[in-house]
Each structure stands twice: as C-alpha cells, then as structure tokens.
Design a protein around this motif. Sequence first.
Motif: not given
Length: 311
Positions: A269-280
């Motif tokens: 969940l942490r990594d998915a959150s960080l990746k989404q904020l990297y994309r957006q």
Amino acid sequence: MRNKLLENAAALDLVSDPWPASLIESLLSRSDELFGRFMELRKQADRDLGHLPQYPWGQCETITRRVRSLAIGKEWMKEWTDLGIRPRRIYGILKDLYFQNAIQLGPLYIDPANNTVNVTIPPVEILPASKVLWCNLSDPAEYRRVARRYLNLAIYPNTCLPVLFPFIPFIAINAEGHVFPLRHQDVILWKDAAADFELSDRWLAGLDADDRLPAIAEATLAEAVAADGFPLEWSPCAPSDIRSSVLPDYRQQLDSPNLMSLFKTALRLRDASLKQLYRQPARIGGNALAGLQESGHAPRPRDIHDLSWTR
C-alpha cells in the motif's frame, strides 16, 4: 515473528564483532592489495553503469550493489568466505552528514562509491571499521535530521495519512515545490516494530506544536490524494492521535502469526501510494513556493556540485 523483526532490523548495520587479532592484522596488512582489487571492480562497475545520468553522482547504492556482486564471484574473495567472512552491504549515516551505502568485510569498511557526492575524491576508500565515523540508522528523528541536509528537503511529520504512519512517517517538500509522503529506510521500520513502536512514539511526543506541514502544502497534497484510486485515506490529525490510536493498533499485531503478511500488505500500500503521487504529483508553484522558501518551510534549489552544505 519478533526474531524475524530483529533479524531484518540488523541486516544492514555495521557490526563490531570481536574479530580475532590475527584476522584484523591479516586484512589490514593487505589493505593495499584489497584497494587495488576493489579499484578494478569499481572500474568494471563504471563500464557497466557509466550510461546513467550524471554518473557517478548520486549512484552510491547502485555502484555498491554492483561492486559487491562482482566481488562475490571472484576467486580471491574465496579466501575470506572460507573463513566465514562475506562482503556485507551496510547502510547508515557517515560523518553525521550522509546516508551511506558501503561494504563490510569483517573488520574492514570498504566504500566502493566514495566519489558519488564529491566526484573529485578517490572512488574507493578502505578503512578499519572501528575508525569510521559511522552511525547505524535507528530512529525517525535521526533520519529526518540528516535527510534535511543530505536530500535538500523540508520534512514534516505525516499527520495527513496516518493509517500507515510507521511505514510513511514523513511528508516532504522539495526545492521544486513537490509535496510527497516520504518513507524512511526499512531498517528503521523493523527496529521500531521490534521496540513496540516506541521509537515513533518518542519522536511524536517530542515534536513542537507548530511542527507540521504548512497549510498550502497540505491543501496541495489533499487535492492530489483526492484522485480516483488513491489507496490511502486522507485523515489529518494531531501527533497525539497517532500515539493514542494508530500505534496501539500496530502493537496489537506484533504477536500475530500473520505479522509478516500484514507488513507486506502495508508495504505494498505504501509503495502504491508513492507511485501514484509520482505519476500525479502534488506541486506548489509561483509565489506560494517562493513564500515557503523565504520563510524556511521549503528548501531552495541546490546545484549538485555545491558542497557547502557538507561544511
């Protein structure tokens, strides 16, 4: 399960085992030989990695991993592995300034990426491990203090996405105005869990009342988090709420037979959150960013060759 936490917690620590005097003498007497061998490995790593942008600047971990993998396969390393000494990757704080990847070979400290901040110094350094100004990573406050200078970030406690606080204890602002959750190194997470999350609790308890993300940064991040599919709940709170509600929930899981599975889910969940904020990304711009920089709540840009922060 707690034994597994402790094992993970110490995995990247520099260790000071009472090495036999004969072993210390043997390794130190051959430090020039080892320097030459690791220089050759570094040259091979340079050939493999030289295509990376601004290489070798900022490539400490990549170079260290590559050199270690090359060393493991060498015949001359077998002399030491036969004695039970293997090249271990270590990670900690060097000289109270840098986050440092290096290699520990028994009583020796080997930095095969010595010139990744200051590219004018020798690329390899070998020292007795006992002589290195080294501190193993151990708590969030220490990580935050070093990260502010080394990474050129303004760093605040994560009181906006508290459900994963032990996994994402910070929210950062960089010199370009990006606002993003910031994880610390997982070795701190494992040490925190092994200590019943007392490291996080003590850090939160010691925060000043005004030590929180600036309102404009919080609003900018909230807008980005509101995007469809963001995996964490936006739930701003006070540090005391994390101490009284979030950390106790994690403590209750420490003796669960499913602990490692729960941790893996939280890490995903942490990594998915960080990746989404990297994309957006969430980004403050214009006068708002200039105002934060003027007040010291956001860093100013720093040239990668400017080493004044190390003095």
